[in-house]
Design a protein around this motif. Structure first.
Motif, mmCIF file in Angstrom:
data_model
loop_
_atom_site.group_PDB
_atom_site.id
_atom_site.type_symbol
_atom_site.label_atom_id
_atom_site.label_comp_id
_atom_site.label_asym_id
_atom_site.label_seq_id
_atom_site.Cartn_x
_atom_site.Cartn_y
_atom_site.Cartn_z
ATOM 1 N N VAL A 72 0.874 -0.991 0.304
ATOM 2 C CA VAL A 72 0.461 -0.371 -0.357
ATOM 3 C C VAL A 72 0.541 1.451 -0.552
ATOM 4 O O VAL A 72 0.687 1.986 -0.631
ATOM 5 C CB VAL A 72 -1.015 0.098 1.495
ATOM 6 C CG1 VAL A 72 -1.881 0.985 1.089
ATOM 7 C CG2 VAL A 72 -1.912 -1.189 1.086
ATOM 8 N N SER A 73 2.116 1.174 0.329
ATOM 9 C CA SER A 73 3.193 1.971 0.835
ATOM 10 C C SER A 73 3.190 2.799 -0.091
ATOM 11 O O SER A 73 4.003 4.052 -1.074
ATOM 12 C CB SER A 73 3.972 2.193 1.640
ATOM 13 O OG SER A 73 3.322 1.625 3.005
ATOM 14 N N PHE A 74 4.241 1.839 -1.379
ATOM 15 C CA PHE A 74 4.338 2.013 -2.639
ATOM 16 C C PHE A 74 3.601 2.511 -3.799
ATOM 17 O O PHE A 74 3.978 3.575 -4.166
ATOM 18 C CB PHE A 74 4.958 0.313 -3.445
ATOM 19 C CG PHE A 74 5.050 0.175 -4.253
ATOM 20 C CD1 PHE A 74 6.544 1.095 -4.664
ATOM 21 C CD2 PHE A 74 4.411 -0.276 -5.351
ATOM 22 C CE1 PHE A 74 6.161 1.032 -6.243
ATOM 23 C CE2 PHE A 74 4.473 0.399 -6.385
ATOM 24 C CZ PHE A 74 5.951 0.339 -7.366
ATOM 25 N N TYR A 75 2.242 2.251 -3.778
ATOM 26 C CA TYR A 75 1.185 3.164 -4.352
ATOM 27 C C TYR A 75 1.133 3.919 -4.537
ATOM 28 O O TYR A 75 0.826 4.762 -4.908
ATOM 29 C CB TYR A 75 0.031 1.131 -4.415
ATOM 30 C CG TYR A 75 0.353 0.318 -5.385
ATOM 31 C CD1 TYR A 75 0.252 0.510 -6.697
ATOM 32 C CD2 TYR A 75 0.086 -1.426 -4.576
ATOM 33 C CE1 TYR A 75 0.797 -1.189 -7.152
ATOM 34 C CE2 TYR A 75 -0.293 -2.067 -4.768
ATOM 35 C CZ TYR A 75 -0.055 -2.340 -6.225
ATOM 36 O OH TYR A 75 0.399 -3.176 -6.984
ATOM 37 N N LEU A 76 0.759 4.157 -2.665
ATOM 38 C CA LEU A 76 0.707 5.170 -2.356
ATOM 39 C C LEU A 76 1.529 6.124 -2.318
ATOM 40 O O LEU A 76 1.329 7.648 -3.543
ATOM 41 C CB LEU A 76 -0.031 4.979 -0.894
ATOM 42 C CG LEU A 76 -0.474 6.636 -0.489
ATOM 43 C CD1 LEU A 76 -1.435 7.617 -0.827
ATOM 44 C CD2 LEU A 76 -0.468 6.653 1.163
#
Length: 452
Positions: free
Chosen positions: A239-243
């Motif tokens: 999620v952190s990567f996509y965000l």
């Protein structure tokens, strides 16, 4: 409608519970017999113990006659193989949960060969939800309809707000901006309000409008939040990567704090424009050292609900303007709301909503209007659904004031030929329109379901 769900994890269990509650014929497949017994005791479903990628197990679940097979087991490969096998056996439609960024990026190429009806990436879906809130920081939640042209936002009424003590009719007269308050949460109570409803501080409003009208409304309230520029993300998962990717493209400065050194190295390669910190984000001294007191937003995205809650509360003490915490457990999410953390997100809820939209659309595809989008609001007590009208019916070309609409149902907006209508009594629905309906208390599958 017969639905087979493979995998009794977080997403699978939430879907099974919601679909069973709505009266669908659900069969759940999982290799863990203990988990299945627990599901069987709580839900009106049929369970089969075994490997969802095994043809014999799928035949036991009557996959050849299933209307839909949803694969949300632990691995992407298993989910894609299970769906391919289900189609070979005769299932009408299949949905696979695909989490790997590499697989998901190539899904347009793979979808046809795998004969998938839909692929869902929980982390990507959740990152989109968080990004919308960060781009619109006045709100605590943002959902979109009519291909992004309409936003349904959750907006808390603060103390000393200009809205406190006004009826909705007075709000509409005073501000003269095309918005519609569709639902209100006050304490544990939820209302689909009329014009006489009086607003109070502490209320959470769900407002539908075009983006520019929402911006104008928040500006008129006089408490416009500054745009977010500096974001701290705690946790370095998918999620952190996509965000991080999305926020960097909008010009925000992103700092990610992750405890696992290998993940930090991967993030450095994948997000060269972000600042990656190797450390424990639950360490308050580290957060202060990394500038939490100067941050415009903190997003807590570790794999532990408790850690995310602690970081969110610390950010609140440090007066961080925007705080978002990922909390997967529903009971914990409700508790955290009571502690004053407005934006609580969950990957399983975002994924379940996306899949439920598809299920509802398939169920009533013979109707004059199909469900395009669906979101559950206010702890699943309110639904917002977007219908697209395909053919003439008894509710088209009739002024809304002449339609007898059931209590606790509201037509929030109408999308027509690129424009947005916040409807009044003289407006009407016509073929080709996108119509957003907000409803409470009962499931609706058709626009006919809201009429008396």
């Amino acid at each position: 409608m017969k639905i087979v769900i493979i995998g009794d994890g977080k997403v699978g269990h939430k879907l099974t519970a919601q679909l069973s509650d709505e009266g669908y014929d659900v069969v759940l497949i999982d290799q863990n017999e203990g988990k299945l017994k627990e599901a069987l005791n709580r839900l009106d479903i049929f369970c089969i113990t075994g490997d969802g990628a095994n043809a014999d197990i799928q035949r036991q679940a009557d996959v050849p006659h299933a209307d839909l097979v949803i694969a949300c087991a632990s691995t992407d490969e298993l989910n894609m193989l299970s769906c391919l096998l289900a189609k070979r056996l005769g299932a009408k439609h299949t949905i696979a949960r695909v989490r790997n960024p590499v697989y998901y990026k190539q899904m347009d190429l793979l979808k046809e060969d795998l004969r998938l009806s839909m692929a869902v990436n929980p982390e990507f879906t959740l990152s989109n939800e968080i990004a919308r809130v960060l781009l619109f920081p006045d709100t605590s939640k943002v959902e979109t309809f009519v291909k992004g042209r309409v936003e349904l936002v959750e907006f808390p009424v603060r103390e000393n707000s200009r809205l406190d003590g006004l009826t909705l009719a007075e709000v509409y007269r005073k501000f003269q901006i095309k918005i519609l308050v569709c639902a209100i949460k006050r304490g544990n109570d939820v209302f689909i309000p009329d014009g006489e409803f009086v607003l109070h501080s502490g209320d959470k409003l769900h407002i539908a409008a075009a983006h520019k009208d929402l911006e104008a409304f928040f500006a008129a309230l006089g408490k416009r939040t500054n745009k977010i520029k500096n974001v701290i993300i705690c946790g370095g998962g998918r999620v952190s990567f996509y965000l991080g990717s999305q926020l960097i493209k909008t010009g925000m400065r992103v700092k990610i704090i992750e405890q696992n050194y290998e993940k930090c190295e991967n993030l450095c390669e994948m997000l060269p424009d972000a600042t990656i910190i190797h450390g424990d984000a639950t360490d308050h001294d580290l957060l202060i050292e990394e500038g939490i007191e100067r941050a415009d937003a903190l997003v807590a995205l570790t794999g532990m609900d408790e850690e995310n809650i602690i970081m969110a509360l610390f950010a609140k003490i440090k007066n961080v303007p925007k705080i978002i915490a990922k909390v997967n457990e529903d009971s914990r999410a409700q508790m955290v709301e009571g502690l004053g953390i407005d934006s609580i997100v969950s990957a399983k809820s975002a994924t379940a909503d996306a899949i439920l939209s598809y299920v509802r659309a398939r169920q009533q595809s013979v109707e004059s209007a199909n469900i395009e989008t669906m979101y559950r609001l206010v702890n699943d007590r309110v639904e917002a659904l977007e219908f697209i009208i395909h053919k003439e019916s008894e509710y088209t070309n009739v002024p809304l004031k002449d339609l007898k609409i059931m209590r606790n149902n509201l037509i929030a907006c109408i999308g027509r030929k690129g424009g947005i209508i916040i409807p009044g009594g003289e407006d009407h629905m016509e073929v080709g329109d996108s119509v957003v309906v907000v409803t409470m208390g009962r499931k609706i599958n058709s626009l006919r379901d809201i009429l008396l």
